[in-house]
Design a protein around this motif. Sequence first.
Motif, PDB file in Angstrom:
ATOM      1  N   ASP A 138       0.825  -1.213   0.000  1.00 47.04           N
ATOM      2  CA  ASP A 138       0.000   0.000   0.000  1.00 47.04           C
ATOM      3  C   ASP A 138       0.858   1.263   0.000  1.00 47.04           C
ATOM      4  O   ASP A 138       0.516   2.254  -0.653  1.00 47.04           O
ATOM      5  CB  ASP A 138      -0.936   0.017   1.215  1.00 47.04           C
ATOM      6  CG  ASP A 138      -2.088  -0.957   1.082  1.00 47.04           C
ATOM      7  OD1 ASP A 138      -2.385  -1.396  -0.052  1.00 47.04           O
ATOM      8  OD2 ASP A 138      -2.703  -1.284   2.114  1.00 47.04           O
ATOM      9  N   ALA A 141       2.210   1.617  -3.461  1.00 46.79           N
ATOM     10  CA  ALA A 141       1.122   2.006  -4.367  1.00 46.79           C
ATOM     11  C   ALA A 141       0.815   3.501  -4.257  1.00 46.79           C
ATOM     12  O   ALA A 141       0.525   4.152  -5.266  1.00 46.79           O
ATOM     13  CB  ALA A 141      -0.129   1.179  -4.076  1.00 46.79           C
ATOM     14  N   ALA A 142       0.865   4.050  -3.052  1.00 43.44           N
ATOM     15  CA  ALA A 142       0.593   5.482  -2.878  1.00 43.44           C
ATOM     16  C   ALA A 142       1.619   6.321  -3.631  1.00 43.44           C
ATOM     17  O   ALA A 142       1.269   7.315  -4.282  1.00 43.44           O
ATOM     18  CB  ALA A 142       0.595   5.838  -1.391  1.00 43.44           C
ATOM     19  N   ASP A 144       3.539   5.223  -6.183  1.00 46.10           N
ATOM     20  CA  ASP A 144       3.400   4.905  -7.609  1.00 46.10           C
ATOM     21  C   ASP A 144       2.260   5.714  -8.230  1.00 46.10           C
ATOM     22  O   ASP A 144       2.403   6.268  -9.322  1.00 46.10           O
ATOM     23  CB  ASP A 144       3.164   3.406  -7.777  1.00 46.10           C
ATOM     24  CG  ASP A 144       3.416   2.933  -9.184  1.00 46.10           C
ATOM     25  OD1 ASP A 144       4.317   3.478  -9.858  1.00 46.10           O
ATOM     26  OD2 ASP A 144       2.716   1.998  -9.629  1.00 46.10           O
ATOM     27  N   GLN A 145       1.149   5.836  -7.523  1.00 48.36           N
ATOM     28  CA  GLN A 145       0.016   6.613  -8.025  1.00 48.36           C
ATOM     29  C   GLN A 145       0.384   8.093  -8.149  1.00 48.36           C
ATOM     30  O   GLN A 145       0.042   8.753  -9.117  1.00 48.36           O
ATOM     31  CB  GLN A 145      -1.204   6.447  -7.120  1.00 48.36           C
ATOM     32  CG  GLN A 145      -2.429   7.184  -7.616  1.00 48.36           C
ATOM     33  CD  GLN A 145      -2.880   6.699  -8.986  1.00 48.36           C
ATOM     34  OE1 GLN A 145      -3.122   5.504  -9.171  1.00 48.36           O
ATOM     35  NE2 GLN A 145      -3.001   7.601  -9.950  1.00 48.36           N
ATOM     36  N   TRP A 146       1.083   8.607  -7.139  1.00 45.64           N
ATOM     37  CA  TRP A 146       1.507  10.012  -7.176  1.00 45.64           C
ATOM     38  C   TRP A 146       2.430  10.251  -8.368  1.00 45.64           C
ATOM     39  O   TRP A 146       2.298  11.262  -9.068  1.00 45.64           O
ATOM     40  CB  TRP A 146       2.201  10.384  -5.861  1.00 45.64           C
ATOM     41  CG  TRP A 146       2.729  11.777  -5.830  1.00 45.64           C
ATOM     42  CD1 TRP A 146       2.007  12.932  -5.723  1.00 45.64           C
ATOM     43  CD2 TRP A 146       4.105  12.175  -5.901  1.00 45.64           C
ATOM     44  NE1 TRP A 146       2.854  14.025  -5.725  1.00 45.64           N
ATOM     45  CE2 TRP A 146       4.147  13.583  -5.831  1.00 45.64           C
ATOM     46  CE3 TRP A 146       5.302  11.474  -6.007  1.00 45.64           C
ATOM     47  CZ2 TRP A 146       5.334  14.299  -5.867  1.00 45.64           C
ATOM     48  CZ3 TRP A 146       6.485  12.185  -6.044  1.00 45.64           C
ATOM     49  CH2 TRP A 146       6.501  13.584  -5.971  1.00 45.64           C
ATOM     50  N   GLU A 148       2.494   8.602 -11.194  1.00 40.32           N
ATOM     51  CA  GLU A 148       1.658   8.580 -12.397  1.00 40.32           C
ATOM     52  C   GLU A 148       0.912   9.901 -12.568  1.00 40.32           C
ATOM     53  O   GLU A 148       0.848  10.455 -13.666  1.00 40.32           O
ATOM     54  CB  GLU A 148       0.646   7.434 -12.332  1.00 40.32           C
ATOM     55  CG  GLU A 148       1.207   6.100 -12.741  1.00 40.32           C
ATOM     56  CD  GLU A 148       0.112   5.044 -12.818  1.00 40.32           C
ATOM     57  OE1 GLU A 148      -1.022   5.369 -13.265  1.00 40.32           O
ATOM     58  OE2 GLU A 148       0.404   3.904 -12.440  1.00 40.32           O
ATOM     59  N   ASP A 149       0.351  10.409 -11.473  1.00 43.78           N
ATOM     60  CA  ASP A 149      -0.371  11.681 -11.529  1.00 43.78           C
ATOM     61  C   ASP A 149       0.557  12.821 -11.947  1.00 43.78           C
ATOM     62  O   ASP A 149       0.163  13.699 -12.715  1.00 43.78           O
ATOM     63  CB  ASP A 149      -1.011  12.000 -10.177  1.00 43.78           C
ATOM     64  CG  ASP A 149      -2.125  11.031  -9.810  1.00 43.78           C
ATOM     65  OD1 ASP A 149      -2.592  10.280 -10.695  1.00 43.78           O
ATOM     66  OD2 ASP A 149      -2.514  11.019  -8.626  1.00 43.78           O
TER      67      ASP A 149
END
Length: 156
Positions: A138, A141-142, A144-146, A148-149
């Motif tokens: 998790d 993932a946080a 990785d998402q940032w 990508e954004d």
Amino acid sequence: MSITSQTPSSAEVSVSHRPWTARFVVREIQSMRLPPLIYLAGPYTHPDPVENTHHMIRIADALLDLDVVPVVPHLSMFWHLLCPRPYGDWLTYDLHLLLRCDAVLRVPGASSGADGELRVARRLGIPVLLAETRNLEDCVAAIDQWLEDCWETIAP
């Protein structure tokens, strides 16, 4: 604070709000792509500093695979074992690290220190990323998402 240009690619910065003057050399790094610095904020004292530091190192190690540079304030534990300092000194040290970071990852768990770091980050406009759980996946993932954004924001 004063800034004096030395060359087209550097400048000298003097800070004299203290009894001493610090000088830093600032160089342009436009041609370099530096990976983001990610400050890891999470529990230190409870339930156990060694256990919490171990957990943060595991998260940091996984984040290296995302090509980010994790900043682990918990590592001051080792420094403190060799050269003990007052708790307030470590909080100040950690805030200086946080100020240089591109984002803060809040690893869940009770921590007034980490909560204070988040307040500072938010006040200064440093992105705060919240992991859903303390689980390694998790936390990764946080970030990785940032990432990508961020790429979506700057991609044409």
